[in-house]
Design a protein around this motif. Structure first.
Motif, PDB file in Angstrom:
ATOM      1  N   GLN A 100       0.833  -1.204   0.000  1.00  0.00           N
ATOM      2  CA  GLN A 100       0.000   0.000   0.000  1.00  0.00           C
ATOM      3  C   GLN A 100       0.870   1.257   0.000  1.00  0.00           C
ATOM      4  OE1 GLN A 100      -3.205  -0.090  -0.505  1.00  0.00           O
ATOM      5  NE2 GLN A 100      -3.348   2.144  -0.498  1.00  0.00           N
ATOM      6  N   ILE A 101       1.981   1.205   0.726  1.00  0.00           N
ATOM      7  CA  ILE A 101       2.899   2.354   0.734  1.00  0.00           C
ATOM      8  C   ILE A 101       3.478   2.553  -0.667  1.00  0.00           C
ATOM      9  CG2 ILE A 101       5.121   3.197   1.603  1.00  0.00           C
ATOM     10  CD1 ILE A 101       4.403   1.816   4.293  1.00  0.00           C
ATOM     11  N   GLU A 102       3.848   1.453  -1.301  1.00  0.00           N
ATOM     12  CA  GLU A 102       4.400   1.554  -2.653  1.00  0.00           C
ATOM     13  C   GLU A 102       3.360   2.096  -3.628  1.00  0.00           C
ATOM     14  OE1 GLU A 102       6.259  -2.198  -3.663  1.00  0.00           O
ATOM     15  OE2 GLU A 102       7.625  -1.943  -1.954  1.00  0.00           O
ATOM     16  N   TYR A 103       2.101   1.640  -3.479  1.00  0.00           N
ATOM     17  CA  TYR A 103       1.001   2.119  -4.328  1.00  0.00           C
ATOM     18  C   TYR A 103       0.890   3.635  -4.197  1.00  0.00           C
ATOM     19  CZ  TYR A 103      -3.953   2.800  -5.679  1.00  0.00           C
ATOM     20  OH  TYR A 103      -5.116   3.237  -6.247  1.00  0.00           O
ATOM     21  N   MET A 104       0.921   4.106  -2.946  1.00  0.00           N
ATOM     22  CA  MET A 104       0.744   5.531  -2.704  1.00  0.00           C
ATOM     23  C   MET A 104       1.936   6.340  -3.208  1.00  0.00           C
ATOM     24  SD  MET A 104      -1.646   7.295  -1.907  1.00  0.00           S
ATOM     25  CE  MET A 104      -2.912   6.229  -1.273  1.00  0.00           C
ATOM     26  N   GLU A 105       3.134   5.790  -3.024  1.00  0.00           N
ATOM     27  CA  GLU A 105       4.315   6.554  -3.426  1.00  0.00           C
ATOM     28  C   GLU A 105       4.498   6.584  -4.942  1.00  0.00           C
ATOM     29  OE1 GLU A 105       7.604   5.264  -1.051  1.00  0.00           O
ATOM     30  OE2 GLU A 105       6.992   6.564   0.594  1.00  0.00           O
ATOM     31  N   ALA A 106       3.818   5.663  -5.645  1.00  0.00           N
ATOM     32  CA  ALA A 106       3.912   5.659  -7.109  1.00  0.00           C
ATOM     33  C   ALA A 106       3.015   6.731  -7.719  1.00  0.00           C
ATOM     34  CB  ALA A 106       3.522   4.282  -7.642  1.00  0.00           C
ATOM     35  N   ARG A 107       2.194   7.390  -6.889  1.00  0.00           N
ATOM     36  CA  ARG A 107       1.274   8.410  -7.382  1.00  0.00           C
ATOM     37  C   ARG A 107       1.774   9.797  -7.045  1.00  0.00           C
ATOM     38  NH1 ARG A 107      -0.737   3.994  -7.777  1.00  0.00           N
ATOM     39  NH2 ARG A 107      -2.710   3.553  -8.764  1.00  0.00           N
ATOM     40  N   SER A 108       1.525  10.734  -7.961  1.00  0.00           N
ATOM     41  CA  SER A 108       1.898  12.105  -7.635  1.00  0.00           C
ATOM     42  C   SER A 108       1.008  13.041  -8.427  1.00  0.00           C
ATOM     43  CB  SER A 108       3.364  12.371  -7.953  1.00  0.00           C
ATOM     44  OG  SER A 108       3.495  12.801  -9.286  1.00  0.00           O
ATOM     45  N   TYR A 109       1.124  14.321  -8.095  1.00  0.00           N
ATOM     46  CA  TYR A 109       0.306  15.321  -8.801  1.00  0.00           C
ATOM     47  C   TYR A 109       0.596  15.329 -10.292  1.00  0.00           C
ATOM     48  CZ  TYR A 109       4.225  18.392  -9.640  1.00  0.00           C
ATOM     49  OH  TYR A 109       5.394  18.915 -10.124  1.00  0.00           O
ATOM     50  N   GLU A 110       1.746  14.733 -10.687  1.00  0.00           N
ATOM     51  CA  GLU A 110       2.069  14.716 -12.120  1.00  0.00           C
ATOM     52  C   GLU A 110       1.000  13.985 -12.922  1.00  0.00           C
ATOM     53  OE1 GLU A 110       5.987  13.157 -11.964  1.00  0.00           O
ATOM     54  OE2 GLU A 110       6.773  15.030 -11.111  1.00  0.00           O
ATOM     55  N   ASN A 111       0.318  13.019 -12.298  1.00  0.00           N
ATOM     56  CA  ASN A 111      -0.822  12.386 -12.970  1.00  0.00           C
ATOM     57  C   ASN A 111      -1.883  13.428 -13.304  1.00  0.00           C
ATOM     58  OD1 ASN A 111       0.133   9.754 -12.942  1.00  0.00           O
ATOM     59  ND2 ASN A 111      -0.753   9.321 -10.923  1.00  0.00           N
ATOM     60  N   GLY A 112      -2.160  14.299 -12.335  1.00  0.00           N
ATOM     61  CA  GLY A 112      -3.144  15.352 -12.552  1.00  0.00           C
ATOM     62  C   GLY A 112      -2.693  16.317 -13.639  1.00  0.00           C
ATOM     63  N   ALA A 113      -1.401  16.634 -13.639  1.00  0.00           N
ATOM     64  CA  ALA A 113      -0.864  17.550 -14.654  1.00  0.00           C
ATOM     65  C   ALA A 113      -1.034  16.954 -16.051  1.00  0.00           C
ATOM     66  CB  ALA A 113       0.604  17.840 -14.369  1.00  0.00           C
ATOM     67  N   ARG A 114      -0.850  15.650 -16.173  1.00  0.00           N
ATOM     68  CA  ARG A 114      -1.036  14.994 -17.477  1.00  0.00           C
ATOM     69  C   ARG A 114      -2.497  15.046 -17.913  1.00  0.00           C
ATOM     70  NH1 ARG A 114       0.562   9.294 -16.461  1.00  0.00           N
ATOM     71  NH2 ARG A 114      -0.066   8.974 -18.602  1.00  0.00           N
ATOM     72  N   LEU A 115      -3.414  14.834 -16.959  1.00  0.00           N
ATOM     73  CA  LEU A 115      -4.846  14.918 -17.288  1.00  0.00           C
ATOM     74  C   LEU A 115      -5.186  16.317 -17.809  1.00  0.00           C
ATOM     75  CD1 LEU A 115      -6.350  13.128 -14.142  1.00  0.00           C
ATOM     76  CD2 LEU A 115      -6.415  12.231 -16.476  1.00  0.00           C
ATOM     77  N   VAL A 116      -4.655  17.324 -17.112  1.00  0.00           N
ATOM     78  CA  VAL A 116      -4.951  18.711 -17.485  1.00  0.00           C
ATOM     79  C   VAL A 116      -4.374  19.024 -18.867  1.00  0.00           C
ATOM     80  CG1 VAL A 116      -4.419  21.120 -16.921  1.00  0.00           C
ATOM     81  CG2 VAL A 116      -5.153  19.531 -15.108  1.00  0.00           C
ATOM     82  N   ALA A 117      -3.121  18.663 -19.085  1.00  0.00           N
ATOM     83  CA  ALA A 117      -2.478  18.982 -20.366  1.00  0.00           C
ATOM     84  C   ALA A 117      -3.216  18.317 -21.525  1.00  0.00           C
ATOM     85  CB  ALA A 117      -1.010  18.545 -20.338  1.00  0.00           C
ATOM     86  N   ARG A 118      -3.667  17.072 -21.320  1.00  0.00           N
ATOM     87  CA  ARG A 118      -4.417  16.400 -22.383  1.00  0.00           C
ATOM     88  C   ARG A 118      -5.762  17.093 -22.613  1.00  0.00           C
ATOM     89  NH1 ARG A 118      -4.412  11.172 -24.534  1.00  0.00           N
ATOM     90  NH2 ARG A 118      -2.156  11.406 -24.312  1.00  0.00           N
ATOM     91  N   ALA A 119      -6.411  17.491 -21.509  1.00  0.00           N
ATOM     92  CA  ALA A 119      -7.709  18.172 -21.643  1.00  0.00           C
ATOM     93  C   ALA A 119      -7.559  19.504 -22.383  1.00  0.00           C
ATOM     94  CB  ALA A 119      -8.324  18.399 -20.262  1.00  0.00           C
ATOM     95  N   TRP A 120      -6.422  20.179 -22.193  1.00  0.00           N
ATOM     96  CA  TRP A 120      -6.195  21.462 -22.880  1.00  0.00           C
ATOM     97  C   TRP A 120      -6.007  21.275 -24.384  1.00  0.00           C
ATOM     98  CZ3 TRP A 120      -1.986  23.824 -19.122  1.00  0.00           C
ATOM     99  CH2 TRP A 120      -2.636  24.373 -18.007  1.00  0.00           C
ATOM    100  N   THR A 121      -5.518  20.097 -24.762  1.00  0.00           N
ATOM    101  CA  THR A 121      -5.170  19.912 -26.175  1.00  0.00           C
ATOM    102  C   THR A 121      -6.183  19.049 -26.921  1.00  0.00           C
ATOM    103  OG1 THR A 121      -3.759  18.053 -25.506  1.00  0.00           O
ATOM    104  CG2 THR A 121      -2.682  20.180 -25.815  1.00  0.00           C
TER     105      THR A 121
END
Lengths: 103, 212
Positions: free
Chosen positions: B49-70
């Motif tokens: 569970q710690i590894e699952y959590m540490e594999a996530r970061s706001y960069e996922n959100g940044a990718r969602l936003v950048a794709r939505a913009w384009t």
């Protein structure tokens, strides 16, 4: 809607009020909306009841969960912002009652 | 029995907190030991569970936003079904928690808070920043959102409404910020670099790139 709904009592656009009642224990309805009027803006679907889940229950029957929009000026006396500012809270159906429409 | 009740030296970055001596760390270790002893959880499950959590970061959100913009179709999907949008980008948000993305527009700026605890779209963005969990942010963001954002350096004009979302029930919220001017012709990766963690909570907005 992001989950299938159980039968929902309210519809988007409905005026609602959060009952101003005390309930001990785990409750997800914030104190500051108790006794306040708002408007349903969406139905999120049916969710297990957190007030049952918190004590090891199954959370059944599921409760419809609504997006409810409040005017900030209705929530806080002397709110420092324009009248269009809003606050949105997700509220389970048993924490909502119909409100009389404002004329 | 070792200090942690089990041998676990595998050199991951999270090995360090195991040696923390604060009362909080000691308490967490005690709880973990009890759960393992009672057979409710294994240490391996805690590590996973710690590894699952540490594999996530706001960069996922940044990718969602950048794709939505384009990609207008992707933006529509993100706003209608955030889980499906995550899945398209290979972000695993398929757990039981539900997500809603709210869109900033010239008319409305969105701010996310959880007044009851610190609910946050962890499955997508990882752990919330410490300030997000502070009683000060949790109480003030609903009462005086404009003042709080000002302290983050973000002034919302009077003719833009502020919508605060108190995510204290079952849904976790993300903000889709507006694409800043001066970003025409930027690649999706370059756009994602403009999106900070705070942009996804609403305490910041993406800045126009500095002109060289």
């Amino acid at each position: 809607m992001i989950r299938p709904a159980t039968a929902a009592r309210f519809r988007p656009g409905d005026a609602v009020r959060v009952p101003n009642v005390e309930k001990k224990g785990h409750v997800r309805t914030p104190e500051y909306v108790k006794g306040k009027r708002g408007r349903v803006t969406g139905i999120l679907g049916g969710f297990p009841d957190p007030e049952s889940l918190a004590y090891g229950g199954a959370g059944l029957p599921e409760k419809p969960l609504y997006r409810v929009c409040f005017r900030q000026t209705d929530l806080w006396e002397g709110y420092a912002g324009p009248p269009g500012d809003t606050l949105h809270v997700d509220i389970y159906e048993h924490w909502l009652e119909p409100a009389i429409e404002e004329s | 029995m070792s200090e942690n009740g089990h041998e676990h030296e595998h050199g991951h970055p999270h090995a360090e907190p195991k040696h923390e001596t604060s009362p909080w760390a000691a308490r967490i270790r005690a709880v973990e030991e009890l759960l393992a002893e009672k057979g409710i959880l294994t240490h391996e499950e805690v590590e996973a569970q710690i590894e699952y959590m540490e594999a996530r970061s706001y960069e996922n959100g940044a990718r969602l936003v950048a794709r939505a913009w384009t990609d207008p179709g992707f933006k529509e999907l993100l706003l209608r079904d955030t889980k499906a949008a995550c899945s398209q980008l290979g972000i695993d948000a398929s757990g039981t928690v539900e997500f809603v993305t709210v869109e900033n527009t010239p008319a409305t700026h969105n701010l996310i808070v959880c007044t009851l605890c610190s609910c946050y779209p962890r499955a997508i963005l990882g752990r919330p920043p410490d300030w997000y969990k502070s009683p000060a942010y949790r109480s003030r963001a609903v009462v005086e959102p404009r003042a709080v954002m000002r302290e983050f350096g973000l002034e919302i004009p009077e003719d833009t409404s502020v919508s605060v979302h108190d995510s204290s029930a079952d849904v976790r919220y993300l903000v889709l910020p507006m694409r800043p001017p001066g970003t025409e012709g930027m690649t999706e990766d370059e756009l994602a670099d403009l999106v900070t963690r705070d942009c996804l909570v609403g305490t910041a907005v993406p800045r126009e790139p500095a002109r060289v």
